[in-house]
Enzyme design. Structure first.
Site, PDB file in Angstrom:
ATOM      1  CB  SER A   1      -0.940   0.011   1.200  1.00  0.00           C
ATOM      2  OG  SER A   1      -0.204  -0.111   2.403  1.00  0.00           O
TER       3      SER A   1
ATOM      4  CG  ASP B   1      -4.160   5.358   6.867  1.00  0.00           C
ATOM      5  OD1 ASP B   1      -2.967   5.337   7.248  1.00  0.00           O
ATOM      6  OD2 ASP B   1      -4.545   4.743   5.855  1.00  0.00           O
TER       7      ASP B   1
ATOM      8  CG  HIS C   1      -1.120   3.781   4.560  1.00  0.00           C
ATOM      9  ND1 HIS C   1      -2.306   3.263   5.035  1.00  0.00           N
ATOM     10  CD2 HIS C   1      -0.474   2.748   3.977  1.00  0.00           C
ATOM     11  CE1 HIS C   1      -2.377   1.977   4.732  1.00  0.00           C
ATOM     12  NE2 HIS C   1      -1.279   1.632   4.096  1.00  0.00           N
TER      13      HIS C   1
END
Ligand SMILES: *[C@@H]1O[C@H](CO)[C@@H](O)[C@H](O)[C@H]1NC(C)=O
Length: 358
Positions: free
Chosen positions: A33, A323, A326
């Site tokens: 991610s 978040d 990240h």
């Protein structure tokens, strides 16, 4: 013949221009991610970020651009488009493709808890091994674009840049989830880190065998210092100790492969060092908050994701994390700039700027 000619003209125009300022015609991205620019939008998985408040550019796990997007900008290249986007096709692939998949790992079963079912078949994030298969498929198509000219293909492949950022999920979504995975009972932290790094070595060899000669492999960041892993307000030392084992094995691998892959140049990007530096001394970088992310996060199955539709904080540039896991674009920019032009303490033994000229 007319088509091939048209392709070559486009190639010469696009790549020719880029090579005036650098000699990397393309970036191919592999990982999780931290570098997925939207592949998971096309996959049945819960690990998605294609809704507000994520991304000015949706499908990225940040408020904006990822480090790899910013590196592409610095190299004068377009943002590598997601492999799974059906419009990623034709001559644009010559300037790079992004294969990364959020929640995926080095180990094939990492991140399976985010699978969704399609016709009763579990489908989920694309593991590193499959990302490499997908790259091989692209390479075959690129070879076709070059009219199967082996010389042209070899020259091109030797100049492209591979960027890999992987392993976070093998800890967060696997080793550190003993409720779902048995790896923590099967392997000591040291044995597990060696297993992962050995796998990376196999995948780098597979890429080398396709003709790639320029590689940037990023370390893991201090995962124990992400809002998700904090113990009270302190970094989780146990987690960071595991990460350090992985990183030191990875650094040794990169040094070793520089000696054993003839003609190849590999760089180890020390995200751990760069992010630790920012966390220890956030003020000069404009940050004031690092113990929580800017958006409001889910505490359910999609643990560290922003909750859809809830407004984020108003001063996103003051936050290290978007978040609970990240980086914000502000942090991604620091990682991109320091790995592009930083000293050997940030990226070893050469930075991306130097790598693109080797
Ligand atoms: C193949 O590519 C090379 C390098 O670009 C070029 O010099 C050569 O003329 C090409 N060969 C053919 C048959 O088109």
């Amino acid at each position: 013949m007319g088509f091939l000619y048209a392709v070559l003209i486009i190639y010469v125009t696009l790549v020719g221009k880029a090579s005036e300022s650098n000699s990397a015609p393309a970036i191919f991205v592999f990982g999780d991610s931290l570098v997925d620019s939207g592949n998971n939008n096309y996959i049945p998985t819960l690990a998605k970020s294609n809704y507000p408040p994520y991304g000015i550019t949706t499908g990225r796990f940040s408020n904006g651009k990822l480090a790899v997007d910013l590196i592409a900008e610095l190299l004068g290249l377009p943002y590598p488009p997601p492999y799974c986007d059906p419009s990623t096709n034709g001559p644009q692939m010559l300037r790079g493709v992004n294969y990364a998949s959020a929640a995926s790992g080095i180990l094939d079963d990492t991140g399976e808890q985010y699978d969704e079912f399609l016709y009763f078949v579990p489908m989920g994030p694309i593991p590193l091994s499959k990302q490499i298969d997908n790259f091989r498929e692209t390479a075959t198509r690129i070879f076709g674009l070059f009219g199967q000219n082996v010389t042209a293909m070899n020259v091109y492949m030797s100049r492209v840049l591979v960027i890999m950022s992987v392993g976070n999920s093998d800890y967060l979504n696997n080793y550190l989830r003993p409720d779902l995975y048995t790896t923590s009972t099967q392997y000591s932290p040291l044995a597990f880190s060696n297993l992962l790094v050995q796998q990376i070595g196999h995948q780098l060899l597979a890429l080398y065998n396709t003709g790639v000669r320029r590689f940037v492999v990023y370390s893991l960041g201090p995962i124990g210092c992400t809002p998700n892993q904090l113990v009270g307000q302190n970094c989780n030392d146990r987690v960071n100790q595991m990460v350090v084992l992985f990183n030191s094995a990875l650094r040794s691998l990169i040094i070793d492969l520089n000696l054993h892959f003839p003609g190849a140049n590999l760089a180890y990007g020390d995200v751990y060092g760069i992010v630790s530096d920012v966390l220890i001394n956030p003020t000069p970088y404009g940050f004031s908050v690092s113990i929580q992310g800017c958006c409001v996060v889910d505490t359910g199955r999609a643990q560290w994701n922003c909750i859809a539709g809830i407004a984020p904080c108003s001063n996103r540039n003051a936050y290290v994390f978007w978040d609970s896991l990240h980086p914000t674009e502000a942090l991604n920019r620091i990682i991109a700039q320091r790995s592009y032009a930083g000293p050997q303490s940030d990226i070893y033994p050469f930075n991306i700027q130097q790598l693109a000229l080797r």
